[in-house]
Write a protein that holds these residues in place. Structure first.
Motif, PDB file in Angstrom:
ATOM      1  N   LYS A  62      61.536 -13.144  20.512  1.00  0.00           N
ATOM      2  CA  LYS A  62      62.791 -12.723  21.054  1.00  0.00           C
ATOM      3  C   LYS A  62      63.810 -13.887  19.865  1.00  0.00           C
ATOM      4  O   LYS A  62      64.667 -12.495  19.379  1.00  0.00           O
ATOM      5  CB  LYS A  62      63.370 -13.468  22.914  1.00  0.00           C
ATOM      6  CG  LYS A  62      65.297 -12.809  23.213  1.00  0.00           C
ATOM      7  CD  LYS A  62      64.934 -11.258  23.168  1.00  0.00           C
ATOM      8  CE  LYS A  62      65.510 -11.057  22.062  1.00  0.00           C
ATOM      9  NZ  LYS A  62      65.379  -8.431  23.192  1.00  0.00           N
ATOM     10  N   SER A 110      65.940 -11.407  17.159  1.00  0.00           N
ATOM     11  CA  SER A 110      67.314 -11.631  17.300  1.00  0.00           C
ATOM     12  C   SER A 110      68.071 -12.211  15.471  1.00  0.00           C
ATOM     13  O   SER A 110      68.484 -11.800  15.390  1.00  0.00           O
ATOM     14  CB  SER A 110      67.721 -13.093  18.294  1.00  0.00           C
ATOM     15  OG  SER A 110      68.229 -12.121  19.611  1.00  0.00           O
ATOM     16  N   ILE A 133      71.351 -13.398  21.581  1.00  0.00           N
ATOM     17  CA  ILE A 133      70.641 -13.304  22.366  1.00  0.00           C
ATOM     18  C   ILE A 133      71.302 -12.522  23.366  1.00  0.00           C
ATOM     19  O   ILE A 133      71.605 -13.055  24.386  1.00  0.00           O
ATOM     20  CB  ILE A 133      69.111 -14.161  23.289  1.00  0.00           C
ATOM     21  CG1 ILE A 133      68.390 -14.647  21.969  1.00  0.00           C
ATOM     22  CG2 ILE A 133      68.428 -13.658  24.024  1.00  0.00           C
ATOM     23  CD1 ILE A 133      67.251 -15.798  22.327  1.00  0.00           C
ATOM     24  N   TRP A 169      62.272  -7.094  19.480  1.00  0.00           N
ATOM     25  CA  TRP A 169      62.920  -5.626  18.892  1.00  0.00           C
ATOM     26  C   TRP A 169      63.545  -4.400  19.304  1.00  0.00           C
ATOM     27  O   TRP A 169      64.672  -4.209  19.005  1.00  0.00           O
ATOM     28  CB  TRP A 169      62.175  -5.529  17.399  1.00  0.00           C
ATOM     29  CG  TRP A 169      62.837  -4.910  16.377  1.00  0.00           C
ATOM     30  CD1 TRP A 169      64.019  -4.710  15.700  1.00  0.00           C
ATOM     31  CD2 TRP A 169      62.108  -3.484  15.771  1.00  0.00           C
ATOM     32  NE1 TRP A 169      64.094  -3.940  14.957  1.00  0.00           N
ATOM     33  CE2 TRP A 169      62.649  -2.981  14.747  1.00  0.00           C
ATOM     34  CE3 TRP A 169      60.921  -3.117  16.592  1.00  0.00           C
ATOM     35  CZ2 TRP A 169      62.292  -2.069  14.382  1.00  0.00           C
ATOM     36  CZ3 TRP A 169      60.934  -2.102  15.636  1.00  0.00           C
ATOM     37  CH2 TRP A 169      61.974  -1.603  14.962  1.00  0.00           C
ATOM     38  N   ASP A 220      66.114  -4.531  21.455  1.00  0.00           N
ATOM     39  CA  ASP A 220      67.683  -4.334  21.254  1.00  0.00           C
ATOM     40  C   ASP A 220      67.567  -2.849  21.157  1.00  0.00           C
ATOM     41  O   ASP A 220      68.735  -2.818  20.895  1.00  0.00           O
ATOM     42  CB  ASP A 220      67.506  -5.302  20.468  1.00  0.00           C
ATOM     43  CG  ASP A 220      68.128  -6.408  21.621  1.00  0.00           C
ATOM     44  OD1 ASP A 220      68.366  -6.276  22.340  1.00  0.00           O
ATOM     45  OD2 ASP A 220      67.349  -8.068  21.192  1.00  0.00           O
ATOM     46  N   PHE A 280      76.615 -10.689  24.299  1.00  0.00           N
ATOM     47  CA  PHE A 280      76.225 -11.713  23.760  1.00  0.00           C
ATOM     48  C   PHE A 280      77.446 -12.192  24.606  1.00  0.00           C
ATOM     49  O   PHE A 280      78.121 -12.730  24.211  1.00  0.00           O
ATOM     50  CB  PHE A 280      76.924 -11.654  22.340  1.00  0.00           C
ATOM     51  CG  PHE A 280      75.651 -11.113  21.455  1.00  0.00           C
ATOM     52  CD1 PHE A 280      74.457 -11.749  21.256  1.00  0.00           C
ATOM     53  CD2 PHE A 280      75.912  -9.872  21.011  1.00  0.00           C
ATOM     54  CE1 PHE A 280      73.224 -10.668  20.502  1.00  0.00           C
ATOM     55  CE2 PHE A 280      75.683  -8.489  19.848  1.00  0.00           C
ATOM     56  CZ  PHE A 280      74.162  -9.605  20.235  1.00  0.00           C
TER      57      PHE A 280
END
Ligand code: MGD
Ligand code: MGD
Ligand code: SF4
Ligand code: MO
Length: 736
Positions: free
Chosen positions: A139, A143, A153, A310, A313, A330
């Motif tokens: 992660k 990010s 994140i 990835w 997101d 966020f």
């Protein structure tokens, strides 16, 4: 009976507890109904806080090895030993001769947040290993590449979303991770009650899956393929809706092109999810008024962990759900530095150096924990000769503990900061035990940055330290001084140094609340009764809400700072100042995903892990109140696989993989899908020289002994702990 508030440090949910006290003994714990975030929620681990706190096996004094044996010693003897033995090794062999291992509880203590960065900054070793490479490093890398900041994140907006797609997480047992949400179960039930949809992708029918509208029992290790097919469907069917994100994203066309071949039909066999279901999930995700995709351990500690993270997101972006209420946002923690103005940043670099033996690229300044043993064993320049392990038990938590066990035994010098004499700390020359949690103050430096609501809470120590005990912050500070040639200086020298450096920088930054002020005067005005409290006060003052420690002390149940807010583009630190949708290292790893389509559909068994609500990784099997029942180390096998292999419920099975073999009792259950077996981690408490008597009485086996450490997600160096091939066979009955 007197009570005291204490934020629970036993998992990421950070529930507020009310401890009941009898003198200095914690007699009970209940959920704090006035806590601004957890509002009274508690789980069985939190309810056992008193037992965890009073475990008679906790060490009460430091241990120092003399004549080969660990013996009780004074704090002075312990730090004198470190000061005498550690710096000369670094001087003679260079900074990389010292390895540092940071384990999970560092994110659950104030000391773990405040001091290891100082230690590492002073020692400058490249041999840093943490639990992240057994966990969430994919992660961070994803990010870092997408947003330019490994800590940016996005967190699912649990309380407002209309649609949650959950990949490889089981919050009804884990209580959530990289998504700090007290009462995660209640929040999921509330989502369903307000008409929202929950889809759970998990090879096991977990308690979370049973709560869902839809459970997709995917073949382990293939989530990246599934998510890629969701993305191609959304792109091909014109269902993208980037909305406000459109102008912030670059590389959309390139990403579309790179993913084009992963159609639902192409991935269906590999994932064992039919193409029609994949299209339906994609359409529902795109159509939901708001939606969030969220993935955890089952999508992280796998062969394509970074690609999976990835793609999580990418889907949030394609559907316009990133940075929007009800989507994935966020958080903004009270101790984050005050936001700088938006604009291009330094970007995120990967592989700035590589591990000495196998050449694994660094990620976020860390090397894979799976490579620690070889860095200790392999002779040559830069070999690790000394180790500092803080709150870490890699002999059980990392691949091939037997090898690491032997490697640790060959070190010239080792320090453990740990309350227990366990599988790892038994190798130390000096063990420094922190006091039980009731004796420590608590602030969630890490988890406030991953919480589903912005809020801030501080609980001072509920019970004063007994004579002869040392606060963990002081232990860390003295360790830094002893390791860096400043042995004997006052521990708050360390804090004063950090405060001085932080302010020297802050006063030059126009966006900082301290801009233009005199650093010494500013430091003199800080509140707090100790070094760590002054540092907390400084961080709060320099933070985005302009808070102070005094304000927090006036609000013992916390201060609510409101729901998550959109924060783009300020969060972005990429070189372009935009979201870089198809970063180079990701594009370069896609051919490997393409090849995974070809190896698909093999009939062999694969293993996945599992967690139990009443356990926590490797260190809570010593608490009688939490043991027993279903909290056992069994191999879950589907009834059809059991019949095919001749395995009987309760009978022992032999399980073999790359790294070794184990014997373990079988539990036949259709909660695991066909072709998948499940064994929990953190067990295997049968090594000599430990002092965890309850755990040793029901040791279980160490699942990580099945691994040899060679299976890694190449971009993040994270160990593949889920979805690796195994052979399982019955253990023939031996004649008496
Ligand atoms: N097969 C498999 N392996 C896994 C996992 C999996 O899912 N499957 N999960 C992985 C994950 S996500 C993680 S995070 C790692 C965790 O692995 P580790 O980071 O090794 O963490 P723990 O096993 O929790 O051990 C924590 C250590 O900290 C000590 N400790 C407890 N409280 C404190 C404290 O307040 N201060 C200090 N200084 N020490 C304390 C404990 O005694 C123990 O020695 O395991 C990983 N290993
Ligand atoms: N009670 C308890 N709570 C804990 C911990 C604990 O040990 N016990 N550990 C804490 C820590 S350190 C962490 S990091 C968090 C982790 O928090 P979670 O990620 O929620 O942890 P798990 O319960 O292991 O859930 C992972 C799920 O992934 C599934 N899975 C395995 N392989 C795959 C796969 O290939 N694909 C998919 N889609 N799913 C897969 C597993 O069946 C499992 O149900 O929990 C934290 N909380
Ligand atoms: S859910 Fe986590 S933080 Fe809350 S009481 Fe349980 S162990 Fe503690
Ligand atoms: Mo973890």
């Amino acid at each position: 009976m007197p009570t005291a508030p204490r934020i629970c440090p036993l998992c990421e949910a950070t529930c507020g507890l009310t401890l009941t006290l009898d003198g200095t003994r914690v007699t009970g714990a209940r959920g704090d109904r006035d806590d601004v975030f957890s509002q009274g929620f508690i789980c069985p681990k939190g309810a056992a806080f008193g037992e965890v706190d009073a475990d008679p096996d906790r060490l009460r004094t430091p241990l120092v090895r003399t004549d080969g044996e660990l013996r009780e010693a004074t704090w002075d003897e312990a730090f004198d030993t470190i000061a005498r033995r550690l710096p000369p090794l670094v001087e003679q062999y260079g900074p990389n001769a010292l390895g540092v291992v940071l384990g999970n509880p560092n994110v659950h203590t104030m000391a773990g947040a405040l001091y290891p960065p100082v230690l590492l900054g002073a020692l400058r070793t490249r041999n840093l290993f943490t639990a992240s490479t057994l966990d969430q490093m994919p992660k961070h890398v994803s990010s870092g590449l997408l947003f330019g900041d490994a800590f940016a994140i996005p967190v699912p907006d649990l309380d407002r979303t209309d649609h949650l797609l959950m990949i490889g997480a089981n919050p009804l047992e884990s209580n959530g991770s990289l998504c700090t949400a007290p009462d995660f179960p209640g929040r999921l039930k509330a989502l369903r009650k307000r008409g929202g949809t929950l889809t759970v992708v998990d090879p096991r029918r977990t308690r979370t899956a049973r709560l869902a509208d839809r459970h997709v029992a995917i073949r382990p290790g293939t989530d990246a393929l599934l998510l890629a097919a969701l993305a191609t469907t959304i792109l091909a069917e014109g269902l993208t809706g980037l909305g406000a994100l459109a102008e912030q994203v670059e590389g959309l066309a390139e990403a579309e092109e790179a993913l084009r071949e992963f159609t639902p039909e192409a991935v269906a066999d590999a994932c064992d999810v039919d193409a029609g279901t994949i299209r339906t999930i994609a359409r529902e995700l795109a159509a939901a008024p708001s939606a969030a995709v969220y993935g955890r351990i089952g999508g992280s500690t796998v062969a394509h962990g970074t690609l999976t993270n990835w793609l999580v997101d990418v889907l949030n972006i394609l559907t316009g759900n990133l940075d929007r209420p009800g989507g994935a946002l966020f958080p903004l923690s009270a101790t984050a530095p005050a936001p700088r103005p938006a604009g291009p940043g330094k970007g995120f670099a990967l592989g700035r150096w590589a591990s000495r033996v196998s050449g694994h690229p660094e990620a976020k300044g860390e090397l894979p924990l799976a490579a620690l043993a070889e860095e200790i064993e392999t002779p040559g320049d830069g070999r690790i000769r000394a180790l500092v392990a803080i709150a870490a038990n890699p002999v059980l938590s990392a691949p091939d503990g037997d090898r690491l066990d032997r490697a640790l035994a060959g070190l010239d010098f080792m320090v453990s900061v740990d309350p227990y004499l366990n599988e790892t700390s038994r190798h130390a020359d000096v063990v420094l035990p922190p006091p039980p949690p009731s004796r420590s103050a608590h602030f969630d430096f890490a988890f406030n940055g991953f919480a589903v609501r912005n809020q801030v809470r501080y609980t001072p120590a509920a019970v004063p330290l007994e004579p002869g005990r040392m606060d963990e912050c002081e232990i860390h500070a003295r360790l830094i001084l002893a390791a860096t040639g400043m042995h004997g200086a006052a521990p708050d020298t360390v804090d004063a140094m950090v405060i001085g450096r932080t302010l020297a920088k802050a006063v030059t930054e126009p966006h900082s609340p301290a801009y233009g002020q005199d650093p010494e005067q500013y430091a003199a005005g800080l509140g707090g009764r100790s070094g760590p409290e002054r540092r907390l006060d400084l961080m709060l003052r320099l933070g985005p809400y302009g808070l102070t420690l005094d304000r927090l002390l006036e609000h013992p149940h916390g201060i609510d700072l409101g729901p998550l807010q959109p924060r783009l583009p300020q969060v972005l630190k990429t070189r372009s100042g935009r979201i870089e949708l198809l970063p180079g290292p990701i594009a370069a790893d896609l051919p490997r995903l393409r090849r995974a389509l070809d190896d698909a559909g093999t009939d062999g068994l694969v293993l996945v892990g599992r967690r139990h609500l009443r356990s926590n990784n490797s260190w809570m099997h010593n608490i009688p109140a939490l043991g027993g029942g279903t909290n056992t180390c069994t191999l879950q096998v589907h009834p059809e696989d059991a019949a095919r292999l001749g395995l009987a419920d309760g009978a022992p099975a032999r399980i073999k993989a790359d790294g070794g073999e184990l014997e373990v009792p079988v539990e036949v259950t259709d909660a695991v899908r066909r072709g998948v077996v499940s064994l929990p981690h953190g067990w295997g408490h049968d090594r000599p020289g430990t002092r965890m008597t309850v755990a040793a009485g029901r040791p279980g086996v160490n699942v990580n002994q099945l691994l040899d450490g060679s299976r890694l997600d190449p971009l993040s160096g994270t160990a593949v702990l889920n979805g690796f091939p195994v052979d399982v066979s019955p253990v023939p009955a031996t004649r008496p």
